[in-house]
Design a protein around this motif. Sequence first.
Motif, PDB file in Angstrom:
ATOM      1  N   GLU A  50       4.074  -1.181  -2.845  1.00 61.07           N
ATOM      2  CA  GLU A  50       3.896  -2.592  -3.090  1.00 61.07           C
ATOM      3  C   GLU A  50       5.120  -3.269  -2.747  1.00 61.07           C
ATOM      4  O   GLU A  50       5.273  -4.382  -2.362  1.00 61.07           O
ATOM      5  CB  GLU A  50       3.559  -2.811  -4.539  1.00 61.07           C
ATOM      6  CG  GLU A  50       2.220  -2.215  -4.971  1.00 61.07           C
ATOM      7  CD  GLU A  50       1.215  -2.932  -4.233  1.00 61.07           C
ATOM      8  OE1 GLU A  50       1.481  -4.129  -3.749  1.00 61.07           O
ATOM      9  OE2 GLU A  50      -0.079  -2.460  -4.320  1.00 61.07           O
ATOM     10  N   TYR A  51       6.164  -2.740  -2.934  1.00 64.28           N
ATOM     11  CA  TYR A  51       7.602  -3.379  -2.726  1.00 64.28           C
ATOM     12  C   TYR A  51       7.782  -3.777  -1.246  1.00 64.28           C
ATOM     13  O   TYR A  51       8.288  -4.624  -0.686  1.00 64.28           O
ATOM     14  CB  TYR A  51       8.743  -2.643  -3.176  1.00 64.28           C
ATOM     15  CG  TYR A  51       8.994  -2.452  -4.717  1.00 64.28           C
ATOM     16  CD1 TYR A  51       8.353  -3.316  -5.511  1.00 64.28           C
ATOM     17  CD2 TYR A  51       9.646  -1.617  -5.188  1.00 64.28           C
ATOM     18  CE1 TYR A  51       8.516  -3.273  -6.893  1.00 64.28           C
ATOM     19  CE2 TYR A  51       9.766  -1.386  -6.490  1.00 64.28           C
ATOM     20  CZ  TYR A  51       9.352  -2.259  -7.362  1.00 64.28           C
ATOM     21  OH  TYR A  51       9.352  -2.244  -8.692  1.00 64.28           O
ATOM     22  N   LYS A  52       7.233  -2.798  -0.345  1.00 64.31           N
ATOM     23  CA  LYS A  52       7.136  -2.668   1.157  1.00 64.31           C
ATOM     24  C   LYS A  52       6.266  -3.932   1.467  1.00 64.31           C
ATOM     25  O   LYS A  52       6.564  -4.637   2.430  1.00 64.31           O
ATOM     26  CB  LYS A  52       6.593  -1.694   1.720  1.00 64.31           C
ATOM     27  CG  LYS A  52       7.632  -0.317   1.785  1.00 64.31           C
ATOM     28  CD  LYS A  52       7.310   0.641   2.460  1.00 64.31           C
ATOM     29  CE  LYS A  52       7.979   2.028   2.435  1.00 64.31           C
ATOM     30  NZ  LYS A  52       7.458   3.166   3.138  1.00 64.31           N
ATOM     31  N   LYS A  53       5.335  -4.269   0.695  1.00 64.61           N
ATOM     32  CA  LYS A  53       4.386  -5.419   1.033  1.00 64.61           C
ATOM     33  C   LYS A  53       5.282  -6.728   1.216  1.00 64.61           C
ATOM     34  O   LYS A  53       5.057  -7.658   2.053  1.00 64.61           O
ATOM     35  CB  LYS A  53       3.081  -5.577   0.002  1.00 64.61           C
ATOM     36  CG  LYS A  53       2.328  -6.591   0.193  1.00 64.61           C
ATOM     37  CD  LYS A  53       1.245  -6.527  -0.841  1.00 64.61           C
ATOM     38  CE  LYS A  53       0.470  -5.347  -0.926  1.00 64.61           C
ATOM     39  NZ  LYS A  53      -0.562  -5.775  -1.885  1.00 64.61           N
ATOM     40  N   PHE A  54       6.144  -6.793   0.145  1.00 66.65           N
ATOM     41  CA  PHE A  54       6.687  -8.009  -0.053  1.00 66.65           C
ATOM     42  C   PHE A  54       7.877  -8.110   0.996  1.00 66.65           C
ATOM     43  O   PHE A  54       8.232  -9.126   1.390  1.00 66.65           O
ATOM     44  CB  PHE A  54       7.452  -8.182  -1.633  1.00 66.65           C
ATOM     45  CG  PHE A  54       6.436  -8.088  -2.698  1.00 66.65           C
ATOM     46  CD1 PHE A  54       5.331  -9.060  -2.686  1.00 66.65           C
ATOM     47  CD2 PHE A  54       6.708  -7.291  -3.668  1.00 66.65           C
ATOM     48  CE1 PHE A  54       4.414  -8.847  -3.781  1.00 66.65           C
ATOM     49  CE2 PHE A  54       5.584  -7.148  -4.652  1.00 66.65           C
ATOM     50  CZ  PHE A  54       4.411  -7.990  -4.650  1.00 66.65           C
ATOM     51  N   GLU A  55       8.541  -7.018   1.364  1.00 63.34           N
ATOM     52  CA  GLU A  55       9.486  -6.967   2.363  1.00 63.34           C
ATOM     53  C   GLU A  55       8.835  -7.174   3.553  1.00 63.34           C
ATOM     54  O   GLU A  55       9.542  -8.116   4.333  1.00 63.34           O
ATOM     55  CB  GLU A  55      10.200  -5.525   2.461  1.00 63.34           C
ATOM     56  CG  GLU A  55      11.166  -5.445   1.333  1.00 63.34           C
ATOM     57  CD  GLU A  55      12.446  -6.271   1.467  1.00 63.34           C
ATOM     58  OE1 GLU A  55      13.172  -6.180   2.585  1.00 63.34           O
ATOM     59  OE2 GLU A  55      12.898  -6.896   0.644  1.00 63.34           O
ATOM     60  N   ASP A  56       7.697  -6.982   3.870  1.00 63.83           N
ATOM     61  CA  ASP A  56       7.053  -7.085   5.254  1.00 63.83           C
ATOM     62  C   ASP A  56       6.724  -8.522   5.551  1.00 63.83           C
ATOM     63  O   ASP A  56       6.637  -8.757   6.657  1.00 63.83           O
ATOM     64  CB  ASP A  56       5.829  -6.179   5.436  1.00 63.83           C
ATOM     65  CG  ASP A  56       6.133  -4.557   5.649  1.00 63.83           C
ATOM     66  OD1 ASP A  56       7.358  -4.294   5.686  1.00 63.83           O
ATOM     67  OD2 ASP A  56       5.174  -3.892   5.408  1.00 63.83           O
ATOM     68  N   ILE A  57       6.445  -9.211   4.496  1.00 65.04           N
ATOM     69  CA  ILE A  57       6.105 -10.673   4.665  1.00 65.04           C
ATOM     70  C   ILE A  57       7.302 -11.649   4.487  1.00 65.04           C
ATOM     71  O   ILE A  57       7.254 -12.853   4.639  1.00 65.04           O
ATOM     72  CB  ILE A  57       5.048 -10.961   3.675  1.00 65.04           C
ATOM     73  CG1 ILE A  57       5.388 -10.963   2.459  1.00 65.04           C
ATOM     74  CG2 ILE A  57       3.713 -10.352   3.998  1.00 65.04           C
ATOM     75  CD1 ILE A  57       4.474 -11.641   1.445  1.00 65.04           C
ATOM     76  N   LYS A  58       8.561 -11.000   4.515  1.00 68.92           N
ATOM     77  CA  LYS A  58       9.716 -11.891   4.264  1.00 68.92           C
ATOM     78  C   LYS A  58      10.110 -12.418   5.704  1.00 68.92           C
ATOM     79  O   LYS A  58      10.058 -11.571   6.647  1.00 68.92           O
ATOM     80  CB  LYS A  58      10.915 -11.095   3.727  1.00 68.92           C
ATOM     81  CG  LYS A  58      12.166 -11.808   3.572  1.00 68.92           C
ATOM     82  CD  LYS A  58      13.161 -10.933   2.783  1.00 68.92           C
ATOM     83  CE  LYS A  58      13.716  -9.819   3.565  1.00 68.92           C
ATOM     84  NZ  LYS A  58      14.887  -8.962   2.826  1.00 68.92           N
ATOM     85  N   HIS A  59      10.750 -13.696   5.775  1.00 67.53           N
ATOM     86  CA  HIS A  59      10.962 -14.113   6.861  1.00 67.53           C
ATOM     87  C   HIS A  59      12.454 -14.578   7.274  1.00 67.53           C
ATOM     88  O   HIS A  59      12.849 -14.871   5.799  1.00 67.53           O
ATOM     89  CB  HIS A  59      10.187 -15.588   7.273  1.00 67.53           C
ATOM     90  CG  HIS A  59       8.876 -15.317   7.397  1.00 67.53           C
ATOM     91  ND1 HIS A  59       7.909 -15.295   8.674  1.00 67.53           N
ATOM     92  CD2 HIS A  59       7.566 -15.331   6.529  1.00 67.53           C
ATOM     93  CE1 HIS A  59       6.743 -15.038   8.554  1.00 67.53           C
ATOM     94  NE2 HIS A  59       6.474 -15.302   7.219  1.00 67.53           N
ATOM     95  N   ILE A  60      12.977 -14.368   8.059  1.00 67.72           N
ATOM     96  CA  ILE A  60      14.454 -14.627   8.211  1.00 67.72           C
ATOM     97  C   ILE A  60      14.587 -15.516   9.503  1.00 67.72           C
ATOM     98  O   ILE A  60      14.351 -15.534  10.621  1.00 67.72           O
ATOM     99  CB  ILE A  60      15.319 -13.451   8.881  1.00 67.72           C
ATOM    100  CG1 ILE A  60      15.111 -12.114   7.824  1.00 67.72           C
ATOM    101  CG2 ILE A  60      16.752 -13.673   8.918  1.00 67.72           C
ATOM    102  CD1 ILE A  60      15.491 -12.375   6.505  1.00 67.72           C
TER     103      ILE A  60
END
Length: 286
Positions: free
Chosen positions: A8-18
Amino acid sequence: MSQLKDQEYKKFEDIKHIRNDGSEFWSARELAPALEYNKWENFHKVIKRAMIACENSGHIIANDFPEVRKIVNAGVTSKPVKDYELTRYACYLIVQNGDPRKEVIALGQTYFAIQTYRQEVADHFNELDEDRRRLVVRGDIKQWNQLLAETAHDAGVITNEEFAIFQNAGYMGLYGGLDVDDIHKRKGLDVGQKILDYMGSTELIANLFRISQTEEKLRKDEITGAKAATATHYKVGKEVRGAIEKIGGTMPEDLPTPEKSIQQVEKEQIARLKAKAKAGKLMLDE
């Protein structure tokens, strides 16, 4: 963390934009399904509650919830829809105001609470003394090392021997060919003492970067096979070393070894806090 939580944590990381300037944001339209909201209208209500909380906390809503327009396909045509480029703090407020019956909301609360805390720590990192810096970075390394181990396992690093080789590769890349045993001897440590517990903050930060960047590369590049994963770890370590050399920094193996272990520092900090609390209690009693 359990494997489910890590996913689940990866899910939030994967949709993070820089952004190009290095700042980060989450798209509200992408965060909604990640938090299991199927209808935008329902999620928008949560966003509005979060905005109220944002204003009440003294933040400026437009800074944490900047509104943008996003083009989406609607059959044979496309149309602009409302979206928000959410800061980490905005995401934290959203999950705090989400449906508490959803397990993913609870996971989101933990994730964004940790990330928000880390940002607050980072903002004040330069104000900390060396001992506190070591404690902060060592704590982050523990979490990232666990995540790296699971990502490496998913990539195909299965046996204990494979994982030992994988770990050594990262150190060898960063430390110019030195493996764990070499670094351990160089620091003059006894059997059972961990090299990460005898690193200063600068050395810890270099290793944190090695670990976090390897985890991200293994995951995003979908690396498969123990050999490929090991080669990736070595390459990332070597690139971090190259970056240190490029800016004229001290190579990690040449950095001084602290006299105190992380455990000693932690023990002293706990004793300090206990003494402070005791003094405060005595003053109240007076």
